[in-house]
Design a protein around this motif. Structure first.
Motif, PDB file in Angstrom:
ATOM      1  N   ALA A 105      38.282  42.683  34.272  1.00  0.00           N
ATOM      2  CA  ALA A 105      38.528  43.100  35.661  1.00  0.00           C
ATOM      3  C   ALA A 105      37.751  42.210  36.628  1.00  0.00           C
ATOM      4  CB  ALA A 105      38.150  44.562  35.839  1.00  0.00           C
ATOM      5  N   ALA A 106      36.501  41.904  36.309  1.00  0.00           N
ATOM      6  CA  ALA A 106      35.705  41.045  37.189  1.00  0.00           C
ATOM      7  C   ALA A 106      36.306  39.653  37.295  1.00  0.00           C
ATOM      8  CB  ALA A 106      34.262  40.977  36.678  1.00  0.00           C
ATOM      9  N   VAL A 107      36.791  39.118  36.180  1.00  0.00           N
ATOM     10  CA  VAL A 107      37.412  37.792  36.187  1.00  0.00           C
ATOM     11  C   VAL A 107      38.675  37.808  37.048  1.00  0.00           C
ATOM     12  CG1 VAL A 107      38.611  36.094  34.736  1.00  0.00           C
ATOM     13  CG2 VAL A 107      36.412  37.024  34.008  1.00  0.00           C
ATOM     14  N   VAL A 108      39.521  38.812  36.856  1.00  0.00           N
ATOM     15  CA  VAL A 108      40.742  38.925  37.662  1.00  0.00           C
ATOM     16  C   VAL A 108      40.391  39.013  39.146  1.00  0.00           C
ATOM     17  CG1 VAL A 108      42.685  40.437  38.232  1.00  0.00           C
ATOM     18  CG2 VAL A 108      42.188  39.905  35.840  1.00  0.00           C
ATOM     19  N   ASN A 109      39.401  39.819  39.478  1.00  0.00           N
ATOM     20  CA  ASN A 109      39.053  40.053  40.883  1.00  0.00           C
ATOM     21  C   ASN A 109      38.402  38.854  41.558  1.00  0.00           C
ATOM     22  OD1 ASN A 109      40.153  42.622  40.854  1.00  0.00           O
ATOM     23  ND2 ASN A 109      38.223  43.586  40.288  1.00  0.00           N
ATOM     24  N   THR A 110      37.959  37.874  40.794  1.00  0.00           N
ATOM     25  CA  THR A 110      37.411  36.652  41.380  1.00  0.00           C
ATOM     26  C   THR A 110      38.401  35.497  41.290  1.00  0.00           C
ATOM     27  OG1 THR A 110      36.295  36.081  39.302  1.00  0.00           O
ATOM     28  CG2 THR A 110      35.006  37.286  40.955  1.00  0.00           C
ATOM     29  N   GLY A 111      39.685  35.808  41.052  1.00  0.00           N
ATOM     30  CA  GLY A 111      40.713  34.780  41.047  1.00  0.00           C
ATOM     31  C   GLY A 111      41.033  34.228  39.681  1.00  0.00           C
ATOM     32  N   GLY A 112      40.490  34.831  38.621  1.00  0.00           N
ATOM     33  CA  GLY A 112      40.767  34.373  37.259  1.00  0.00           C
ATOM     34  C   GLY A 112      42.245  34.443  36.937  1.00  0.00           C
ATOM     35  N   ALA A 113      42.636  33.700  35.950  1.00  0.00           N
ATOM     36  CA  ALA A 113      44.056  33.519  35.634  1.00  0.00           C
ATOM     37  C   ALA A 113      44.557  34.436  34.534  1.00  0.00           C
ATOM     38  CB  ALA A 113      44.287  32.062  35.222  1.00  0.00           C
ATOM     39  N   VAL A 114      43.863  35.510  34.265  1.00  0.00           N
ATOM     40  CA  VAL A 114      44.191  36.299  33.087  1.00  0.00           C
ATOM     41  C   VAL A 114      44.654  37.716  33.463  1.00  0.00           C
ATOM     42  CG1 VAL A 114      42.835  34.996  31.433  1.00  0.00           C
ATOM     43  CG2 VAL A 114      41.721  36.749  32.808  1.00  0.00           C
ATOM     44  N   ILE A 115      45.607  37.832  34.338  1.00  0.00           N
ATOM     45  CA  ILE A 115      46.122  39.134  34.743  1.00  0.00           C
ATOM     46  C   ILE A 115      47.082  39.635  33.667  1.00  0.00           C
ATOM     47  CG2 ILE A 115      47.408  40.408  36.495  1.00  0.00           C
ATOM     48  CD1 ILE A 115      46.567  38.149  38.482  1.00  0.00           C
ATOM     49  N   PRO A 116      46.782  40.787  33.054  1.00  0.00           N
ATOM     50  CA  PRO A 116      47.702  41.313  32.035  1.00  0.00           C
ATOM     51  C   PRO A 116      49.067  41.624  32.640  1.00  0.00           C
ATOM     52  CG  PRO A 116      45.595  42.487  32.010  1.00  0.00           C
ATOM     53  CD  PRO A 116      45.601  41.621  33.230  1.00  0.00           C
ATOM     54  N   PRO A 117      50.128  41.528  31.845  1.00  0.00           N
ATOM     55  CA  PRO A 117      51.477  41.714  32.383  1.00  0.00           C
ATOM     56  C   PRO A 117      51.745  43.101  32.951  1.00  0.00           C
ATOM     57  CG  PRO A 117      51.527  41.416  29.998  1.00  0.00           C
ATOM     58  CD  PRO A 117      50.133  41.181  30.441  1.00  0.00           C
ATOM     59  N   ASP A 118      51.098  44.130  32.443  1.00  0.00           N
ATOM     60  CA  ASP A 118      51.353  45.484  32.940  1.00  0.00           C
ATOM     61  C   ASP A 118      50.288  45.948  33.919  1.00  0.00           C
ATOM     62  OD1 ASP A 118      49.379  45.555  31.035  1.00  0.00           O
ATOM     63  OD2 ASP A 118      50.141  47.307  29.980  1.00  0.00           O
ATOM     64  N   CYS A 119      49.536  45.010  34.462  1.00  0.00           N
ATOM     65  CA  CYS A 119      48.418  45.314  35.356  1.00  0.00           C
ATOM     66  C   CYS A 119      48.827  45.037  36.802  1.00  0.00           C
ATOM     67  CB  CYS A 119      47.247  44.430  34.967  1.00  0.00           C
ATOM     68  SG  CYS A 119      45.691  44.877  35.724  1.00  0.00           S
ATOM     69  N   PRO A 120      48.326  45.830  37.743  1.00  0.00           N
ATOM     70  CA  PRO A 120      48.620  45.520  39.145  1.00  0.00           C
ATOM     71  C   PRO A 120      47.936  44.214  39.544  1.00  0.00           C
ATOM     72  CG  PRO A 120      46.944  47.232  38.994  1.00  0.00           C
ATOM     73  CD  PRO A 120      47.432  46.971  37.593  1.00  0.00           C
ATOM     74  N   LEU A 121      48.375  43.650  40.653  1.00  0.00           N
ATOM     75  CA  LEU A 121      47.693  42.471  41.178  1.00  0.00           C
ATOM     76  C   LEU A 121      46.337  42.908  41.730  1.00  0.00           C
ATOM     77  CD1 LEU A 121      50.654  40.582  42.865  1.00  0.00           C
ATOM     78  CD2 LEU A 121      49.537  40.081  40.695  1.00  0.00           C
ATOM     79  N   PRO A 122      45.392  41.982  41.833  1.00  0.00           N
ATOM     80  CA  PRO A 122      44.030  42.334  42.251  1.00  0.00           C
ATOM     81  C   PRO A 122      44.003  42.994  43.626  1.00  0.00           C
ATOM     82  CG  PRO A 122      44.152  40.074  41.469  1.00  0.00           C
ATOM     83  CD  PRO A 122      45.542  40.587  41.526  1.00  0.00           C
ATOM     84  N   PRO A 123      42.984  43.819  43.825  1.00  0.00           N
ATOM     85  CA  PRO A 123      41.861  44.096  42.940  1.00  0.00           C
ATOM     86  C   PRO A 123      42.247  45.085  41.841  1.00  0.00           C
ATOM     87  CG  PRO A 123      41.588  45.335  44.965  1.00  0.00           C
ATOM     88  CD  PRO A 123      42.835  44.500  45.130  1.00  0.00           C
ATOM     89  N   VAL A 124      41.578  44.927  40.690  1.00  0.00           N
ATOM     90  CA  VAL A 124      41.822  45.808  39.549  1.00  0.00           C
ATOM     91  C   VAL A 124      40.504  46.436  39.113  1.00  0.00           C
ATOM     92  CG1 VAL A 124      43.815  44.459  38.757  1.00  0.00           C
ATOM     93  CG2 VAL A 124      41.549  43.993  37.811  1.00  0.00           C
ATOM     94  N   THR A 125      40.623  47.488  38.327  1.00  0.00           N
ATOM     95  CA  THR A 125      39.454  48.161  37.760  1.00  0.00           C
ATOM     96  C   THR A 125      39.481  47.953  36.245  1.00  0.00           C
ATOM     97  OG1 THR A 125      40.596  50.247  37.331  1.00  0.00           O
ATOM     98  CG2 THR A 125      39.629  49.949  39.545  1.00  0.00           C
ATOM     99  N   PRO A 126      38.373  48.202  35.571  1.00  0.00           N
ATOM    100  CA  PRO A 126      38.403  48.133  34.104  1.00  0.00           C
ATOM    101  C   PRO A 126      39.469  49.048  33.503  1.00  0.00           C
ATOM    102  CG  PRO A 126      36.139  48.089  34.857  1.00  0.00           C
ATOM    103  CD  PRO A 126      36.992  48.366  36.076  1.00  0.00           C
ATOM    104  N   ALA A 127      39.707  50.188  34.110  1.00  0.00           N
ATOM    105  CA  ALA A 127      40.751  51.096  33.600  1.00  0.00           C
ATOM    106  C   ALA A 127      42.129  50.448  33.671  1.00  0.00           C
ATOM    107  CB  ALA A 127      40.735  52.405  34.377  1.00  0.00           C
ATOM    108  N   ASP A 128      42.356  49.591  34.675  1.00  0.00           N
ATOM    109  CA  ASP A 128      43.652  48.917  34.816  1.00  0.00           C
ATOM    110  C   ASP A 128      43.937  47.960  33.659  1.00  0.00           C
ATOM    111  OD1 ASP A 128      44.306  50.125  37.298  1.00  0.00           O
ATOM    112  OD2 ASP A 128      43.188  48.569  38.396  1.00  0.00           O
ATOM    113  N   VAL A 129      42.903  47.386  33.069  1.00  0.00           N
ATOM    114  CA  VAL A 129      43.092  46.415  31.981  1.00  0.00           C
ATOM    115  C   VAL A 129      42.784  47.000  30.605  1.00  0.00           C
ATOM    116  CG1 VAL A 129      42.730  44.402  33.464  1.00  0.00           C
ATOM    117  CG2 VAL A 129      40.791  45.407  32.255  1.00  0.00           C
ATOM    118  N   ALA A 130      42.354  48.248  30.557  1.00  0.00           N
ATOM    119  CA  ALA A 130      41.972  48.866  29.276  1.00  0.00           C
ATOM    120  C   ALA A 130      43.123  48.883  28.278  1.00  0.00           C
ATOM    121  CB  ALA A 130      41.445  50.275  29.507  1.00  0.00           C
TER     122      ALA A 130
END
Length: 185
Positions: free
Chosen positions: A33-58
């Motif tokens: 979640a921290a990587v996604v929220n700082t512009g990281g390239a690893v957004i899971p396919p079923d995850c909302p676009l940032p900002p995300v929470t750890p629960a969003d990527v669990a």
């Protein structure tokens, strides 16, 4: 540690779903979640676009865990003083024509530890594991353009072998190339 010391991570390989305990899964999800929220390239396919929470990527972490197998897929973690510093997934290609190749996914380091060489150490270690323990001859990965990731991977010995222009749409008007990279082992 002085400002000039480079920390040496401890590596652990996980090859079975049961090895990824609840606390470790939570650490992985928090890092992701921290990587996604700082512009990281690893957004899971079923995850909302940032900002995300750890629960969003669990759910994505659980899916990675469920697919771990000793011969085909492993999660490689790097820790410093027992705390997660970074991680990645290495898997063997399933098709018989590509069984000598592996794919590296989800390369991530804790945001507050960036610049300390954790990512470079992970990339060095994954080459060793792929060659010596999995018997692979080549690795491939994809990286999102616009973040400078291709420079990081080139410094680690990877070569750009192609691009899919504009295939990643982060927002209207923000289309990015997906960079295809490879390295012989």
């Amino acid at each position: 540690m002085t400002p000039f010391e480079v920390p040496v991570p401890t590596f652990t390989q996980f090859t079975r779903p049961s090895e990824l305990t609840g606390p470790l899964r939570r650490e992985l999800a928090a890092c992701w979640a921290a990587v996604v929220n700082t512009g990281g390239a690893v957004i899971p396919p079923d995850c909302p676009l940032p900002p995300v929470t750890p629960a969003d990527v669990a759910t994505a972490v659980d899916r990675i865990a469920e697919n771990l197998t000793p011969d085909h897929s492993m999660l490689l973690s790097a820790t410093l003083d027992g705390a997660l510093a970074g991680w990645l997934v290495l898997r063997r290609e399933a098709h018989p024509l590509e069984a000598h190749c592996g794919v590296v996914n989800h390369v991530q380091t804790q945001v507050h530890l960036r610049g300390l060489g954790i990512g470079a150490a992970l990339m060095h270690r994954v080459r060793h594991v792929a060659r010596e323990e999995m018997g692979l001859d080549r690795l491939k990965l994809t990286a999102r353009a616009g973040l400078g990731l291709e420079h990081f991977y080139r410094k680690a010995g990877w070569a750009e072998v192609g691009r899919w222009p504009g295939v990643l749409r982060l927002a209207p008007g923000d289309d990015r190339d997906e960079i295809l990279m490879s390295i012989a082992l």
